[in-house]
Design an enzyme around this catalytic site. Structure first.
Site, mmCIF file in Angstrom:
data_model
loop_
_atom_site.group_PDB
_atom_site.id
_atom_site.type_symbol
_atom_site.label_atom_id
_atom_site.label_comp_id
_atom_site.label_asym_id
_atom_site.label_seq_id
_atom_site.Cartn_x
_atom_site.Cartn_y
_atom_site.Cartn_z
ATOM 1 N N THR A 1 0.855 -1.178 0.000
ATOM 2 C CA THR A 1 0.000 0.000 0.000
ATOM 3 C C THR A 1 0.892 1.229 0.000
ATOM 4 O O THR A 1 1.906 1.290 0.714
ATOM 5 C CB THR A 1 -1.041 0.002 1.142
ATOM 6 N N GLU A 2 0.548 2.185 -0.849
ATOM 7 C CA GLU A 2 1.458 3.301 -1.137
ATOM 8 C C GLU A 2 1.723 4.168 0.089
ATOM 9 O O GLU A 2 2.719 4.879 0.142
ATOM 10 C CB GLU A 2 0.892 4.148 -2.284
ATOM 11 N N ASN A 3 0.837 4.096 1.069
ATOM 12 C CA ASN A 3 1.068 4.856 2.293
ATOM 13 C C ASN A 3 2.021 4.140 3.246
ATOM 14 O O ASN A 3 2.021 4.412 4.438
ATOM 15 C CB ASN A 3 -0.250 5.240 2.976
ATOM 16 N N GLY A 4 2.845 3.237 2.704
ATOM 17 C CA GLY A 4 4.004 2.816 3.452
ATOM 18 C C GLY A 4 4.011 1.458 4.091
ATOM 19 O O GLY A 4 4.465 1.312 5.233
ATOM 20 N N SER B 1 8.362 4.626 0.032
ATOM 21 C CA SER B 1 7.287 3.875 -0.608
ATOM 22 C C SER B 1 7.189 4.222 -2.090
ATOM 23 O O SER B 1 7.019 3.342 -2.940
ATOM 24 C CB SER B 1 5.956 4.178 0.085
#
Lengths: 208, 219, 208, 219
Positions: free
Chosen positions: C46-49, C88
């Site tokens: 997930t792009e939020n890390g 990320s």
């Protein structure tokens, strides 16, 4: 009456503000650590990825995974943090270190620094982190003897050795005097066993 | 220089000037420094540029700062959300400026600001309206757009724990923008759930070293 | 005979190689997770890390610090790792994700993607991580209905909506057919309740 | 794609081609993947370009690879050391090419390679011989030199522990170049002191996520 390297290191230590984040270059600058007051709150950075570096490790406590930039085994103080090389140099290049202390072959009157290469065509060039430190730290202090072994001044109108950084040096600590480099002028802060006039003559430089 | 452990969020945001650029951490509400934003509302600085992933949710936090008319411009990747009605209204009525930046470019521009990088070439957004009129360059057969660093006068971030040197650890996906924003502002204030003794954090797990942090407040 | 979104998600899941690192975009693409075999070893980003993101968190287990890119509370699987936003997106931009699955307003025959903005002058632009994913993942799969509600095709000779990325889409999964976009041609892989000829007519596109 | 947990260092370096660019982690001996380098010596690939901070110490590891004449070019920040006699001799006799790169630029170029950055402007080295003849640019009143990414065909790194997904943690200053090199090579092999069960590493403390790692061997 001139200073030895320990006395020079003590002078540098005196000028480092309490709570500063500081990188001490390889060689003589590492001596500065011995003169920082224990309650100064100064935090040492080593470019190979650590803050809150402690003193050199005694032989039997040496850990091969815990070394400083000079590859000497060191110790860890409470509050230490480890990070990788890109993060460590982002910290340096991004201007987050308050002070770095470096050795030098030459410093120019406008603050150019030469400390990585003698220019000898036979020498193998090796720069390490010197250029990153030179342009990165908020204040760059140089610690060196004022004259080379052959008697030539190391504070010069213009560096003849290959540069490490341009206009980056703020202060120079030597065995005979300490200087502030403003960019426009070289200001003598203190002398040791020599007069300002004598210094100016021997350096063949205008000093204030 | 040394971190200050503050007693109140008000102390942590004291001195913010009108016209400041404020980096605000968080992704949605995770990592959002809600108490610091509330303190900034109290503090009164206005004419702000806010750099954050979103442009406020509901009526609190960033949205409340916007509602007070204190923000001149928002730089973010995703202003439009189900509950971004305060921003939406300001934007539609022309009372706030918006710069939309791809999320990764936003993060990387802030990183560049903290890392002393003068500019960088990114492949993101090439050929899209967000790169229109911008400088591009072909490198090794691929087209890149030139992106400039972002720095803040202030960064407000939310972390999990701090020690007394200001070393920070985060919690799960609340880490998000905090670590890069902490590197890129002149004054970095972090709200944490707990300040622990120096030495209590694992040095291998510190994400933001104290060198980046100026003020910490436990909320 | 056309597919519903769950059937489309199952088709996408079938094409994701075992052990792949995958980002599922906000909205319908998140359904793909329900169709991945538990032993596939697919790791979700997930792009939020975060890597090794687990399924949505049941209401009573929701942790406000553990959310996905759509801000939905999720869970953590063994072997998870957290990282900050710059890391990320370096992972995305640097081409380390094997597959990302995105929704779209339009895909062009040369693989251009439009999925962030309708072009409506009244709409508030919001791009999030779509552009980074579009140009970053090794393979970009799009999941969408083949026709918009007004009957207009969404696989088009050239996108009329503002672009997200140029020539970045590799495969398109729709309710009526799946396609491979080679850059030179659009290849029909499977159809659902419609012939290739009919498809070609309705899309007004040459198909192979 | 999934990591392979190898039984031997030989398996971890299998298939390296002649002419490859090999990123080699470590700073001095800390983090140096000694067993992987030894396996590469056995493996036989030649005409290599080695990217590493140093150019070998003593007679082992990188120095041994150099001594066998298998390295065409070294890209590093600090070749000259008290015990770099093997490199020194090769260099002085013109049998090896050297590109000296400031240490932070080396790290940042590798990071750029892993992060999809096409090029970046750095202030490091401006006005020095290392920037001579290179493209510079004035940005916001400061001069920068344009730097290009470095990527490897292979990265050999030393870490502390891996889980079975290839998530890596490091130990103290042995972290150094490993994390950035792991992001920037087509084939990443890590030697670790221990492979632990998936789930045994703290997700907050993982430094190199398994996505970057192809092969792991416990040595």
């Amino acid at each position: 009456m001139s200073l030895d390297k320990h006395q020079m290191a003590a002078l540098v230590a005196r000028d480092i503000p309490a709570g500063a984040y500081v990188n001490l270059g390889i060689g003589q600058p590492t001596l500065v650590a011995d003169h920082l007051a224990p309650d100064s709150g100064v935090v040492l950075h080593t470019e190979n990825g650590m803050l809150s570096m402690g003193p050199a490790a005694p032989g039997d406590a040496a850990d091969p995974d815990l070394i400083n930039a000079g590859k000497v085994p060191v110790t860890e103080l409470p509050g230490a943090a480890y990070f990788h090389h890109a993060d460590s140099f982002a910290m340096m290049r991004g201007g987050h270190l308050d002070v770095c202390v470096l050795g030098a072959f030459q410093v120019s009157v406008t603050g150019d620094l030469a400390n990585w290469h003698t220019g000898d065509p036979d020498a193998i060039p090796a720069v390490g982190g010197a250029m990153d430190l030179a342009i990165g730290a908020k204040s760059v202090y140089v610690m060196m003897t004022l004259f080379a072994r052959d008697g030539s001044p190391k504070l010069v109108p213009a560096c003849t050795y290959p540069l490490t950084g341009v206009g980056c040096v703020d202060r120079v600590y030597t065995d005979l005097a300490t200087f502030t480099i403003t960019g426009d002028a070289v200001i003598v802060r203190e002398t040791f066993g020599i007069s300002v006039g004598e210094l100016s003559d021997r350096l063949a430089l205008p000093l204030r | 220089m040394s971190v200050t452990i503050c007693d109140t969020a008000a102390q942590a945001v004291a001195g913010v000037s009108d016209g400041s650029t404020v980096l605000v951490g968080g992704f949605g509400l995770a990592g959002m420094p809600v108490q610091l934003i509330e303190a900034l509302i109290e503090q009164g600085a206005t004419g702000l540029t806010v750099v954050s992933n979103n442009a406020g949710n509901g009526d609190t936090g960033l949205a409340a700062l916007l509602a007070q008319g204190r923000v001149r411009k928002v730089m973010c990747s995703f202003p439009r959300q189900a509950d971004s009605y305060i921003f939406d209204d300001l934007y539609r009525s022309g009372r706030i400026e918006l710069e939309v930046i791809p999320q990764g470019t936003l993060a990387e521009r802030i990183r560049a600001g903290g890392a002393g990088i003068g500019a960088f070439y990114s492949p993101t957004g090439v050929g899209t309206p967000l790169a229109q009129g911008r400088e591009t360059r072909e490198l090794d057969g691929r087209t890149y757009v030139l992106e400039y660093p972002i720095t803040g006068d202030v960064a407000l971030i939310g972390a999990h724990r701090s020690d007394r040197l200001g070393n920070l650890v985060y919690r799960k996906t609340a880490r998000n923008f905090g670590p890069v924003m902490a590197t890129a502002a002149a004054l970095v204030a972090a709200q944490v759930s707990e300040v622990v003794a120096t030495g209590a954090l694992d040095p291998e797990a510190v994400v933001t070293p104290g060198i980046y942090v100026d003020r910490v407040v436990a909320v």
